[in-house]
Design a protein around this motif. Sequence first.
Motif, PDB file in Angstrom:
ATOM      1  N   SER A  90       0.910  -1.171  -0.103  1.00 31.12           N
ATOM      2  CA  SER A  90      -0.039  -0.079  -0.054  1.00 31.12           C
ATOM      3  C   SER A  90       0.764   1.250  -0.082  1.00 31.12           C
ATOM      4  N   TYR A  97      -4.925   1.025  -3.476  1.00 31.68           N
ATOM      5  CA  TYR A  97      -5.531   0.891  -2.335  1.00 31.68           C
ATOM      6  C   TYR A  97      -6.596   1.869  -1.971  1.00 31.68           C
ATOM      7  N   TYR A  98      -6.634   3.037  -2.405  1.00 31.48           N
ATOM      8  CA  TYR A  98      -7.802   4.136  -2.260  1.00 31.48           C
ATOM      9  C   TYR A  98      -8.747   3.633  -3.508  1.00 31.48           C
ATOM     10  N   GLU A  99      -8.528   3.006  -4.260  1.00 31.49           N
ATOM     11  CA  GLU A  99      -9.695   2.637  -5.110  1.00 31.49           C
ATOM     12  C   GLU A  99     -10.126   1.659  -4.845  1.00 31.49           C
ATOM     13  N   ILE A 102     -11.512   2.001  -1.029  1.00 29.59           N
ATOM     14  CA  ILE A 102     -12.604   3.135  -0.555  1.00 29.59           C
ATOM     15  C   ILE A 102     -13.940   2.840  -1.667  1.00 29.59           C
ATOM     16  N   PRO A 149      -1.012   3.652   3.784  1.00 35.06           N
ATOM     17  CA  PRO A 149      -2.264   3.734   3.071  1.00 35.06           C
ATOM     18  C   PRO A 149      -3.252   2.701   3.377  1.00 35.06           C
ATOM     19  N   ASN A 152      -4.920   3.485   6.515  1.00 31.48           N
ATOM     20  CA  ASN A 152      -5.757   4.633   6.257  1.00 31.48           C
ATOM     21  C   ASN A 152      -7.307   4.326   5.510  1.00 31.48           C
ATOM     22  N   THR A 153      -6.944   3.427   4.440  1.00 33.26           N
ATOM     23  CA  THR A 153      -8.376   2.967   4.241  1.00 33.26           C
ATOM     24  C   THR A 153      -9.262   2.405   5.087  1.00 33.26           C
TER      25      THR A 153
END
Length: 339
Positions: A90, A97-99, A102, A149, A152-153
Amino acid sequence: MKIVVTGGLGFIGSHTVVELQNEGFDVIAIDNLLNSSESVLDGIEKITGKKPIFEKMDLRDKASVQNFFKKYNDVQGVIHFAASKAVGESVENPLLYYENNINTLVYVLQELKELPNANFIFSSSCTVYGQAEKMPITEDASVQQAMSPYGNTKQIGEEIITDVAKVTNINSILLRYFNPIGAHPTAEIGELPLGVPQNLVPFITQTAMGLREKLSVFGDDYPTSDGTAVRDYIHVVDLAKAHVVALQRLLNKQNLEKVETFNLGTGTGSSVLEVINAFEKVSGQKLNYQIVGRREGDVIEAFANTEKANSVLGWKAASSLEDSLSSAWKWEQKVRNKQ
Ligand code: WQD
């Protein structure tokens, strides 16, 4: 009762599908097979005698998610595992990871809120606590600045669910896992070894199997009993059972708030050296390892205060560290003998 399990062919997802089927639920497993294999369905069937409905699907495709919930508009709940989960990866590839962690959550919630029975179980992580001040860690410990990250997700995911719960009919339970390890006692399902393991226990079992030359122990200069970092290693079957209990709590409308949070651990911390010693005991094999420097981003210690899960959920981890390691070793031997 139909339950959707996203990431249903993954490590924790597949074990949860088994426990849901054991309790008589009809399961629809969604997976994009990026980090799992369709053969996991055979393993599930060998254990429970039936295969879940399987929908190969990528939740990053919004239209697919919309079509899915049009087709299955009578589901009673969703258990959401689908996510990427390698801390190191990440850091290298945050947008993946954000895609993946989240967007998929948003698309699922957008459809779930339209259903009459909007019950949602979210796969979260003790990572949200960072290095907590006080051990054992309680659910009201402060959520610290994420160290990756990936972490964070999980934090953002919890915040999204909390905001959405305020204005929709969705009832949610956030389950903060400590360190899931082991495999189903039948060794029909377990953690699929894809690439070099990032986590301690699969690295140990692969080293014992001779696939890895030696285990590197990341640091022995921590302020702990033996200098190595401490974690709360929980058997994946105990973790899976907790998901069924949490889901039944929502189905029976026993939840006291629209969003409830539970730590899922054993309540006992084990150091890396203690895990190695326990593994050598259950496997009867000496493990080849060396002490190296600390790994970036590691916390010193993290183990759960399990009182809330014990008293409110009525759930308690049953397996000891040795039971969990023994199941991991049995799985590793079975996977290797098949290859
Ligand atoms: C455990 C301990 C390492 C490998 C991560 C995620 C967490 C969850 C579980 C997803 C640490 C040490 C490890 C090795 C070692 N994942 N170690 N040599 O980092 O506690 O948690 O995985 O939900 O969210 O953060 O687990 O198994 O990587 O490490 O010494 O080759 O073993 O330093 O002390 P971690 P881990």
